[in-house]
Design an enzyme around this catalytic site. Structure first.
Site, PDB file in Angstrom:
ATOM      1  N   HIS A 268      28.896  22.784  14.595  1.00  0.00           N
ATOM      2  CA  HIS A 268      30.066  21.962  14.231  1.00  0.00           C
ATOM      3  C   HIS A 268      31.238  22.412  15.105  1.00  0.00           C
ATOM      4  O   HIS A 268      31.175  22.283  16.315  1.00  0.00           O
ATOM      5  CB  HIS A 268      30.285  22.115  12.725  1.00  0.00           C
ATOM      6  CG  HIS A 268      31.249  21.169  12.107  1.00  0.00           C
ATOM      7  ND1 HIS A 268      31.749  20.066  12.756  1.00  0.00           N
ATOM      8  CD2 HIS A 268      31.822  21.141  10.858  1.00  0.00           C
ATOM      9  CE1 HIS A 268      32.576  19.421  11.955  1.00  0.00           C
ATOM     10  NE2 HIS A 268      32.642  20.047  10.802  1.00  0.00           N
ATOM     11  N   HIS A 307      25.433  13.980  19.047  1.00  0.00           N
ATOM     12  CA  HIS A 307      26.263  13.843  17.864  1.00  0.00           C
ATOM     13  C   HIS A 307      25.482  13.087  16.805  1.00  0.00           C
ATOM     14  O   HIS A 307      24.721  12.179  17.137  1.00  0.00           O
ATOM     15  CB  HIS A 307      27.550  13.076  18.207  1.00  0.00           C
ATOM     16  CG  HIS A 307      28.632  13.275  17.212  1.00  0.00           C
ATOM     17  ND1 HIS A 307      28.719  12.522  16.068  1.00  0.00           N
ATOM     18  CD2 HIS A 307      29.649  14.162  17.160  1.00  0.00           C
ATOM     19  CE1 HIS A 307      29.754  12.936  15.377  1.00  0.00           C
ATOM     20  NE2 HIS A 307      30.335  13.930  16.008  1.00  0.00           N
ATOM     21  N   ASP A 363      33.579  18.444  22.055  1.00  0.00           N
ATOM     22  CA  ASP A 363      33.613  19.866  22.395  1.00  0.00           C
ATOM     23  C   ASP A 363      33.266  20.165  23.847  1.00  0.00           C
ATOM     24  O   ASP A 363      33.460  21.281  24.313  1.00  0.00           O
ATOM     25  CB  ASP A 363      32.623  20.637  21.505  1.00  0.00           C
ATOM     26  CG  ASP A 363      33.073  20.638  20.067  1.00  0.00           C
ATOM     27  OD1 ASP A 363      34.263  20.861  19.851  1.00  0.00           O
ATOM     28  OD2 ASP A 363      32.249  20.398  19.184  1.00  0.00           O
TER      29      ASP A 363
HETATM   30  N1  ACO Z   1      20.512  19.414  23.693  1.00  0.00           N
HETATM   31  C1  ACO Z   1      19.181  19.106  23.808  1.00  0.00           C
HETATM   32  N2  ACO Z   1      18.525  18.326  22.940  1.00  0.00           N
HETATM   33  C2  ACO Z   1      19.230  17.830  21.906  1.00  0.00           C
HETATM   34  C3  ACO Z   1      20.598  18.094  21.728  1.00  0.00           C
HETATM   35  C4  ACO Z   1      21.241  18.911  22.683  1.00  0.00           C
HETATM   36  N3  ACO Z   1      22.546  19.197  22.568  1.00  0.00           N
HETATM   37  N4  ACO Z   1      21.042  17.477  20.621  1.00  0.00           N
HETATM   38  C5  ACO Z   1      19.995  16.841  20.112  1.00  0.00           C
HETATM   39  N5  ACO Z   1      18.897  17.044  20.876  1.00  0.00           N
HETATM   40  C6  ACO Z   1      17.553  16.470  20.676  1.00  0.00           C
HETATM   41  C7  ACO Z   1      16.822  17.143  19.547  1.00  0.00           C
HETATM   42  O1  ACO Z   1      16.039  18.219  20.008  1.00  0.00           O
HETATM   43  C8  ACO Z   1      15.989  16.018  18.998  1.00  0.00           C
HETATM   44  O2  ACO Z   1      14.908  15.806  19.869  1.00  0.00           O
HETATM   45  P1  ACO Z   1      13.454  15.360  19.274  1.00  0.00           P
HETATM   46  O3  ACO Z   1      13.696  13.995  18.709  1.00  0.00           O
HETATM   47  O4  ACO Z   1      12.556  15.386  20.438  1.00  0.00           O
HETATM   48  O5  ACO Z   1      13.111  16.369  18.218  1.00  0.00           O
HETATM   49  C9  ACO Z   1      16.891  14.794  19.138  1.00  0.00           C
HETATM   50  O6  ACO Z   1      17.763  15.106  20.253  1.00  0.00           O
HETATM   51  C10 ACO Z   1      17.734  14.497  17.899  1.00  0.00           C
HETATM   52  O7  ACO Z   1      18.448  15.685  17.555  1.00  0.00           O
HETATM   53  P2  ACO Z   1      18.837  16.113  16.074  1.00  0.00           P
HETATM   54  O8  ACO Z   1      19.043  17.577  16.015  1.00  0.00           O
HETATM   55  O9  ACO Z   1      17.859  15.496  15.121  1.00  0.00           O
HETATM   56  O10 ACO Z   1      20.197  15.342  15.894  1.00  0.00           O
HETATM   57  P3  ACO Z   1      21.254  15.648  14.772  1.00  0.00           P
HETATM   58  O11 ACO Z   1      21.983  14.373  14.541  1.00  0.00           O
HETATM   59  O12 ACO Z   1      20.659  16.310  13.596  1.00  0.00           O
HETATM   60  O13 ACO Z   1      22.216  16.734  15.445  1.00  0.00           O
HETATM   61  C11 ACO Z   1      23.969  17.759  16.635  1.00  0.00           C
HETATM   62  C12 ACO Z   1      23.463  16.463  15.980  1.00  0.00           C
HETATM   63  C13 ACO Z   1      23.928  18.899  15.614  1.00  0.00           C
HETATM   64  C14 ACO Z   1      25.421  17.563  17.040  1.00  0.00           C
HETATM   65  C15 ACO Z   1      23.072  18.075  17.852  1.00  0.00           C
HETATM   66  O14 ACO Z   1      23.143  17.022  18.784  1.00  0.00           O
HETATM   67  C16 ACO Z   1      23.431  19.406  18.512  1.00  0.00           C
HETATM   68  O15 ACO Z   1      22.957  20.450  18.085  1.00  0.00           O
HETATM   69  N6  ACO Z   1      24.307  19.384  19.577  1.00  0.00           N
HETATM   70  C17 ACO Z   1      24.735  20.597  20.205  1.00  0.00           C
HETATM   71  C18 ACO Z   1      25.825  21.231  19.382  1.00  0.00           C
HETATM   72  C19 ACO Z   1      27.138  20.484  19.481  1.00  0.00           C
HETATM   73  O16 ACO Z   1      27.575  20.116  20.556  1.00  0.00           O
HETATM   74  N7  ACO Z   1      27.774  20.302  18.315  1.00  0.00           N
HETATM   75  C20 ACO Z   1      29.068  19.659  18.229  1.00  0.00           C
HETATM   76  C21 ACO Z   1      28.974  18.376  17.487  1.00  0.00           C
HETATM   77  S1  ACO Z   1      30.506  17.541  17.507  1.00  0.00           S
HETATM   78  C22 ACO Z   1      31.410  18.279  16.316  1.00  0.00           C
HETATM   79  O17 ACO Z   1      30.957  18.849  15.370  1.00  0.00           O
HETATM   80  C23 ACO Z   1      32.801  18.227  16.498  1.00  0.00           C
END
Ligand code: ACO
Length: 429
Positions: A268, A307, A363
């Site tokens: 987050h 996201h 971010d």
């Molecule tokens: N890098 C690589 N792969 C990713 C990323 C990433 N940053 N984000 C998602 N994926 C992939 C996952 O591995 C998954 O792949 P799969 O379908 O083959 O298993 C798919 O994309 C979907 O990802 P989820 O984790 O199911 O998506 P979710 O909606 O639960 O997560 C989140 C969203 C937590 C923001 C995620 O994208 C992440 O961890 N990003 C990196 C952390 C980040 O930047 N957070 C800031 C968010 S913005 C904020 O809070 C202000």
């Protein structure tokens, strides 16, 4: 049969049910009547992480994640970022309308006059270890404020809620700056009521021996824009924590401490700090492809990408990218920018990221700006928490004034043991 209803046929019993559809949703409680027998509890929905469950009705922030739209109270984020100020936007988020000049002046004065903190909070700060993370210090000291303002317990008193709002928004910058000064062993700098909200934060963080600190106007404005972009984001993890904890009718300081704790996590508000760690770890442009390969193989994530809601370019990231140029003109270009741009270029063309609709989020570039402005990495989540306080309070107020809301208490699907007799320790294997 009414057209705004949903017909459900339970194939277990052959029974048919009709439930109303309102605002594009059915009420989960309407499913409870669907039973296979008299002793059946009734049908529930299973939705870990609230992927498709609306837990409230809200009028604050609108997001269309597919189109990349973000609006506070109807106003597009880019217009606010260009024309408003953080305190004006906070007023809008909290009270629903843009203030008149007189309302804005009064609001500004009230917030600025509540920036000072009790000397005992300062002593509490002193008790932290020298390398304590400032976000941990912020979470603890915001919670401690509830003990200084016991009137905050009267959450249904509108005047008192207003007062806690001034206090909370005013004191966030002071707690943040004091946490920073403690970590570098510098004497605390007190607020200066002549300065703007963000000017005051810069003053309390960076003032040295000068009699009067004068923030650089471009940096002061840039920080203000960043604060506008971070002010609210509807039902995200920390807003949900604020609402969930607030639903027990605890005071707003305790609820904000919970929300800030939720924001602290790397998935987050901690992500901006992680982005910088990632860019530093990559180190040079030629190592970007290798890093992307690893992320695709599931060995770590590309921080600042992806996201839960945006399946398009995060509209806040667009504004921040433009802002970065203005800041770098004053501070010099952050050397990590080149790596970030290359990472973005490759990721936006790569099938893995395209297929999963992973775009830069807020971010991805904010940390580069904060670093160029002289903020240490561990202050990044704190800089996110300061402006988000207005969003949290607005979400909390909406919750406690909503007659449909009750204490938050999700259901579970129990998959553990059925009843079994206690086994004395000597008989256990
Ligand atoms: N890098 C690589 N792969 C990713 C990323 C990433 N940053 N984000 C998602 N994926 C992939 C996952 O591995 C998954 O792949 P799969 O379908 O083959 O298993 C798919 O994309 C979907 O990802 P989820 O984790 O199911 O998506 P979710 O909606 O639960 O997560 C989140 C969203 C937590 C923001 C995620 O994208 C992440 O961890 N990003 C990196 C952390 C980040 O930047 N957070 C800031 C968010 S913005 C904020 O809070 C202000």
């Amino acid at each position: 049969m009414a057209s705004n209803t949903l017909t459900i046929i339970d194939n277990r019993t052959g029974k048919k049910y009709e439930v109303p559809v309102e605002n594009g949703a059915i009420r989960a409680m309407d499913l409870r009547q669907i039973k296979v027998g008299d002793d059946d509890f009734g049908l529930m929905t299973y939705d870990p992480a609230f992927m498709n469950t609306a837990a409230c009705k809200s009028k604050i922030t609108f997001i269309d994640g597919d189109k990349g739209i973000l609006r506070y109270r109807g106003y597009p984020i880019d217009q606010l970022a260009e024309q408003s100020t953080y305190l004006e936007t906070a007023y809008l988020i909290l009270y629903g309308e843009l203030p008149t000049q007189a309302q804005l002046n009064e609001w500004h004065d009230n917030v600025i006059h509540h920036t000072i903190i009790h000397e005992n909070i300062k002593k509490l700060m002193d008790g932290f270890h020298h390398d304590a993370h400032p976000m941990g210090m912020l979470v603890s000291t915001v919670a401690a404020l509830s003990t200084f303002y016991p009137d905050a317990k009267n959450i249904f008193d509108e005047e008192l809620r207003r007062k806690q709002t001034w206090r909370l928004i005013g004191k966030m910058i002071t707690l943040a700056a004091f946490a920073y000064r403690h970590s570098i062993g510098m004497p605390y700098a007190y607020p200066d009521n002549d300065l703007s909200y963000t000017g005051n934060l810069l003053n309390m963080m960076f003032k040295m021996t000068e009699v009067k600190y004068r923030p650089h106007p471009v940096l002061e404005k840039a920080l203000d824009v960043l604060f506008i972009l971070h002010a609210d984001h509807e039902q995200n993890c920390s807003a949900n924590a604020m609402r969930s904890v607030g639903s027990s009718h605890v005071d707003p300081y305790s609820a904000i401490a919970a929300a800030a704790a939720a924001l602290y996590g790397p998935l987050h508000g901690g992500a901006n700090e992680e982005v910088l760690h990632m860019l530093q770890q990559i180190g040079s442009i030629d190592r970007v492809p290798e890093f992307i390969k690893k992320a695709k193989a599931g060995e770590g994530r590309l921080m600042g990408f992806g996201h839960r809601v945006y399946k398009n370019y995060d509209p806040r990231a667009k504004v921040i990218k433009r802002l970065a140029d203005q800041v770098f003109e004053v501070t010099g270009v952050n050397p990590l920018l080149k790596i970030a741009l290359e990472l973005e270029r490759i990721a936006l063309e790569d099938e893995y990221f395209v297929k999963r609709k992973l775009y830069p989020n807020v971010d991805f570039y904010s940390g580069l700006i904060y670093q160029a402005m002289g903020f240490p990495l561990d202050m990044f989540p704190v800089l996110f928490a300061i402006p988000r306080a207005s969003g949290w309070i607005a979400q909390w107020e909406e919750l406690i004034l909503d007659p449909e809301q009750r204490i938050a208490r999700p259901r579970q699907l129990f998959l553990g043991h059925a009843e079994r007799p206690y086994v004395p320790i000597v008989k256990r294997k």
